[in-house]
Design an enzyme around this catalytic site. Structure first.
Site, PDB file in Angstrom:
ATOM      1  N   SER A 277       0.677  -2.749  21.236  1.00  0.00           N
ATOM      2  CA  SER A 277       1.502  -3.729  21.171  1.00  0.00           C
ATOM      3  C   SER A 277       2.258  -3.791  19.784  1.00  0.00           C
ATOM      4  O   SER A 277       1.836  -3.366  18.689  1.00  0.00           O
ATOM      5  CB  SER A 277       0.912  -5.252  21.179  1.00  0.00           C
ATOM      6  OG  SER A 277       1.668  -6.116  20.714  1.00  0.00           O
ATOM      7  N   LYS A 283      -4.161  -4.717  20.814  1.00  0.00           N
ATOM      8  CA  LYS A 283      -3.824  -4.379  22.142  1.00  0.00           C
ATOM      9  C   LYS A 283      -4.009  -2.956  22.544  1.00  0.00           C
ATOM     10  O   LYS A 283      -3.602  -1.936  21.818  1.00  0.00           O
ATOM     11  CB  LYS A 283      -2.430  -4.858  22.474  1.00  0.00           C
ATOM     12  CG  LYS A 283      -2.646  -6.385  22.495  1.00  0.00           C
ATOM     13  CD  LYS A 283      -3.299  -6.953  23.613  1.00  0.00           C
ATOM     14  CE  LYS A 283      -2.714  -6.864  24.903  1.00  0.00           C
ATOM     15  NZ  LYS A 283      -1.235  -7.142  25.240  1.00  0.00           N
ATOM     16  N   GLU A 290       0.455   0.358  35.254  1.00  0.00           N
ATOM     17  CA  GLU A 290       1.547  -0.768  35.375  1.00  0.00           C
ATOM     18  C   GLU A 290       2.660   0.033  35.915  1.00  0.00           C
ATOM     19  O   GLU A 290       3.321  -0.689  36.802  1.00  0.00           O
ATOM     20  CB  GLU A 290       1.733  -1.595  34.134  1.00  0.00           C
ATOM     21  CG  GLU A 290       0.359  -2.386  33.790  1.00  0.00           C
ATOM     22  CD  GLU A 290       0.607  -3.268  32.545  1.00  0.00           C
ATOM     23  OE1 GLU A 290      -0.328  -3.890  32.415  1.00  0.00           O
ATOM     24  OE2 GLU A 290       1.408  -2.880  31.764  1.00  0.00           O
TER      25      GLU A 290
END
Length: 462
Positions: A277, A283, A290
């Site tokens: 992130s 993160k 995805e």
């Protein structure tokens, strides 16, 4: 503007209309198959005495030189040409003169492009099959390494019954196995040669279509010249199969995304297939999974685009069909990239086996087996179901598993409970006593793994 037509016209085409009509920017990827098809056509023409052997040799040599120069960067495919066919023919004539003008004898762009698309699709189907086979090999390897890795099986995203990771992954093996078999099926059905169909009604030249088909490794020639130039069923089948592959990839990606979450921690994704992130330093995001999930809709769109293009076209060829290429190319490229990356991500995935087993134990996945235990002791199933339901409710209040209760506590729910209950509802027992083929026991899984290995060793796309 280099084109294969014009004698009938007295004016020049509008520049915007030329760009709108041209396909060179995307059909240039047909270069190799167009050369292959043209060489086969010239060889057949010489065999039939329609052109001389010397002219055939000049054509073959000229085509090979063009292909070599393009690959070497000495010759550029530009928008000066309408399509890859006009590029090849114009450059061939420049190199060998009048002999180059004979390469199109007995041929139309309609059957030429139909051939190119079949040759290209056949190559890509074979490549997709290779990628699927690699995916299956990775999946079977995971199965071999995780026969005794216990985890919860789910329905409705609720923990249901204990299974093993080998069993869970085996479900995806079956999905991708069907995908691989679809590739073989599609290839077999489309492997017929349209060259010689002409524009739509064949030709008066004495072509040997069987010989051309043989040169190009087709089973034989197509049997209706109108269908030959207007058929794109095989592309629709291929894109439908690619869409199914993406659906399977998306389902597996969704599970990996869930398993990677802090709440599950079933897997750790390798750094090579994760990102961070820009603001939250802790993160580690499952971006590849995805994106695979997201690109599924893109491939579905390509299929719908082609279906919609073809739905209202009368026989035979219509310019609408030029729209088949970009949709097909995009779907093929997308699936190839997704399969490659997903398989590599899967190969490097770390499975957190302890977390999987703990999750199975704390999710009451052995509740069905506990009910079956009471049934074997003589209690009717519906009564056993009720007893275990109340027992689970009590365990939820105590924040414990069924196995954590003492025998005395269990007996408050039914006198039929004995010391053997603990062995009867252990994860190992719950899994291992399911012995039918297709079930999660090690005996069943080992049989399936052997069948998988036999399938992978014997599979051939042709």
């Amino acid at each position: 503007m280099a084109q294969l037509w014009g004698g009938r016209f007295t004016g020049s085409i509008n520049e915007l209309a030329w760009d709108f009509n041209a396909s060179i920017t995307f059909d240039k990827r047909f270069l190799e198959v167009d050369v292959k098809g043209s060489k086969a056509h010239a060889t057949m023409l010489a065999k039939q005495g329609i052109i001389s052997e010397d002219e055939k040799d000049q054509i073959v040599k000229g085509l090979d030189s063009i292909l070599e120069d393009v690959k070497a960067g000495k010759l550029e495919i530009t928008t000066k040409y309408e399509d890859i066919h006009s590029f090849l023919e114009a450059n061939l004539i420049d190199r060998i003169g009048d002999a180059g003008k004979k390469v199109h004898t007995g041929r139309s762009r309609n059957d030429q492009v139909a051939l190119d698309m079949r040759l290209y699709a056949r190559n890509e189907i074979e490549h997709t099959a290779e990628l699927l086979k690699k995916t299956l090999e990775v999946l079977n390897g995971i199965m071999e390494s995780n026969i005794d890795t216990y985890m919860p099986g789910f329905t409705h995203l609720q923990k249901a019954q204990p299974v093993t990771l080998a069993h869970h992954v085996g479900a995806y093996f079956e999905m991708f196995k069907r995908d691989l078999l679809r590739m073989k099926d599609i290839r077999n059905r489309m492997n017929y040669c349209p060259l010689g169909a002409g524009a739509l009604a064949g030709t008066t030249y004495p072509l040997d279509r069987e010989y051309t088909a043989e040169l190009l490794d087709f089973y034989g020639p197509t049997l209706n010249s109108m269908d030959s130039v207007s058929d794109r069923d095989y592309l629709i089948e291929y894109l439908s199969a690619l869409s199914t592959i993406m659906m399977h990839l998306s389902r597996f990606s969704e599970e990996i995304i869930i398993w990677n979450s802090n709440e599950y921690r079933f897997v750790t994704i390798d750094d090579a297939y994760s990102t961070g992130s820009s603001i939250m330093p802790q993160k580690k995001n499952p971006d590849i999974a995805e994106l695979v999930r997201g690109k599924t809709g893109r491939v579905y769109g390509d299929l719908m685009s082609l279906l919609t293009t073809m739905k209202g076209i009368p026989l035979a060829y219509n310019k609408d069909m030029q729209e088949d290429k970009e949709a097909a190319f995009d779907a093929i490229d997308t699936v190839d990239n997704c399969l490659t990356l997903f398989t590599d991500m899967l190969r490097t995935l770390k499975f957190n086996k302890d977390n999987m087993e703990k999750s199975a134990m704390m999710g009451f996945t052995n509740a069905t087996d506990a009910a079956d235990y009471l049934v074997k002791k003589g209690l009717p199933f519906r009564d056993a179901h009720s007893v275990i339901g109340r027992l689970v409710l009590a365990c939820i209040d105590k924040n414990c598993a069924i196995d954590d209760l003492s025998l005395e506590e269990l007996k408050t729910f039914s006198d039929l409970f004995e010391e053997d209950i603990y062995d009867a509802i252990s994860l190992k027992t719950c899994v291992e006593k399911r012995l039918t083929i297709g079930a999660p026991s090690s005996t069943s899984i080992e049989k399936v793994i052997k069948l998988n290995n036999d399938f992978l060793a014997s599979f051939s796309i042709s």
